[in-house]
Enzyme design. Sequence first.
Site, PDB file in Angstrom:
ATOM      1  N   GLU A 155       5.405  -2.812  -1.570  1.00  0.00           N
ATOM      2  CA  GLU A 155       3.956  -2.830  -1.405  1.00  0.00           C
ATOM      3  C   GLU A 155       3.311  -2.027  -2.539  1.00  0.00           C
ATOM      4  O   GLU A 155       3.782  -0.953  -2.913  1.00  0.00           O
ATOM      5  CB  GLU A 155       3.612  -2.198  -0.053  1.00  0.00           C
ATOM      6  CG  GLU A 155       2.143  -2.013   0.231  1.00  0.00           C
ATOM      7  CD  GLU A 155       1.900  -1.290   1.556  1.00  0.00           C
ATOM      8  OE1 GLU A 155       0.774  -1.369   2.060  1.00  0.00           O
ATOM      9  OE2 GLU A 155       2.841  -0.651   2.077  1.00  0.00           O
TER      10      GLU A 155
ATOM     11  N   LYS B 101      -2.972  -8.138   3.279  1.00  0.00           N
ATOM     12  CA  LYS B 101      -2.525  -7.382   4.449  1.00  0.00           C
ATOM     13  C   LYS B 101      -3.547  -7.450   5.581  1.00  0.00           C
ATOM     14  O   LYS B 101      -4.724  -7.142   5.396  1.00  0.00           O
ATOM     15  CB  LYS B 101      -2.285  -5.930   4.026  1.00  0.00           C
ATOM     16  CG  LYS B 101      -1.586  -5.059   5.067  1.00  0.00           C
ATOM     17  CD  LYS B 101      -1.271  -3.696   4.454  1.00  0.00           C
ATOM     18  CE  LYS B 101      -0.513  -2.787   5.402  1.00  0.00           C
ATOM     19  NZ  LYS B 101      -0.197  -1.484   4.751  1.00  0.00           N
TER      20      LYS B 101
ATOM     21  N   CYS C 200       4.129  -4.136   5.099  1.00  0.00           N
ATOM     22  CA  CYS C 200       4.310  -2.837   5.748  1.00  0.00           C
ATOM     23  C   CYS C 200       3.903  -2.843   7.221  1.00  0.00           C
ATOM     24  O   CYS C 200       4.638  -3.339   8.062  1.00  0.00           O
ATOM     25  CB  CYS C 200       3.567  -1.771   4.950  1.00  0.00           C
ATOM     26  SG  CYS C 200       4.203  -0.092   5.237  1.00  0.00           S
TER      27      CYS C 200
END
Length: 280
Positions: free
Chosen positions: A45, A115, A149
Amino acid sequence: MAATVRVAGVQMEPILGQVGRNLGRIVAGLEHAASEGAKLAVFPECALSGYGFESREAGLAHAVEIDGPETAAIAKVARAIGCGCIFGLLEKDGDRLYNACALVGPDGLGGTYRKIHLPYLGIDMHVDPGDRPPAVHEINGLRVGVQICYDGSFPETSRILALLGADLIALPTNWPDPAACSAEHMIPTRAMENTVYVMAVNRIGVESGFRFIGASSIADPAGDVLARAGAAEETTLFADLDPDRARAKHLVRVPGRHEINRIADRRPAFYGPLVEPNDR
């Protein structure tokens, strides 16, 4: 029968705000992965930008357009060596800022992901939430879905990617110390419960006061860990994935006596609370 596909997870230490340096490290990691036979290399990330920015303005100063020169440079290398690449970056889209990933194949930019689930940590305190649903993209014969994540902590999105036909769920991460449980247990669990491969690629090092724990791993559709990295080393993990294993959802343990299918055996009529809005 699908051929096996070698994948690589490049555990590295991005440097906050040094986009040019980080780009060079991504290219070098991609070339090394390809030299070992990999057809897809996954990076952490925010590998291009770093993560620990303390304001939106600081993040925007090191954000790039998803189809800008940085992605073009990686695509040029990917085309030359025949290896796809998934890497994290901060994406600038007009006045919007996203924690994003680019999926680059030998044919160029093949997909993007923003995300969806944002923790109260680092640049995620300042970016806009992802505005696109999960999707699956094909890179070198492998059907790949991407999360970033904290997304991995929400099993709904992994299940969606499995339903969309993913062979592999790639999870670039920036896991700090408190995420050790996720690193050890979440990856094999998501793989087993969806009968897919899952690869988490974390960073290492200390940034903005947080220590990042490495522990990248690759798990197979039975939940067995194929490769795992240590906590403080830059390294590259490799595994050979068999797409047919991820596509065979009907598991026969004892013919006629013990057979399961975690996709076909779902009971969606009972899952209503999963899609009710929360109160926050």
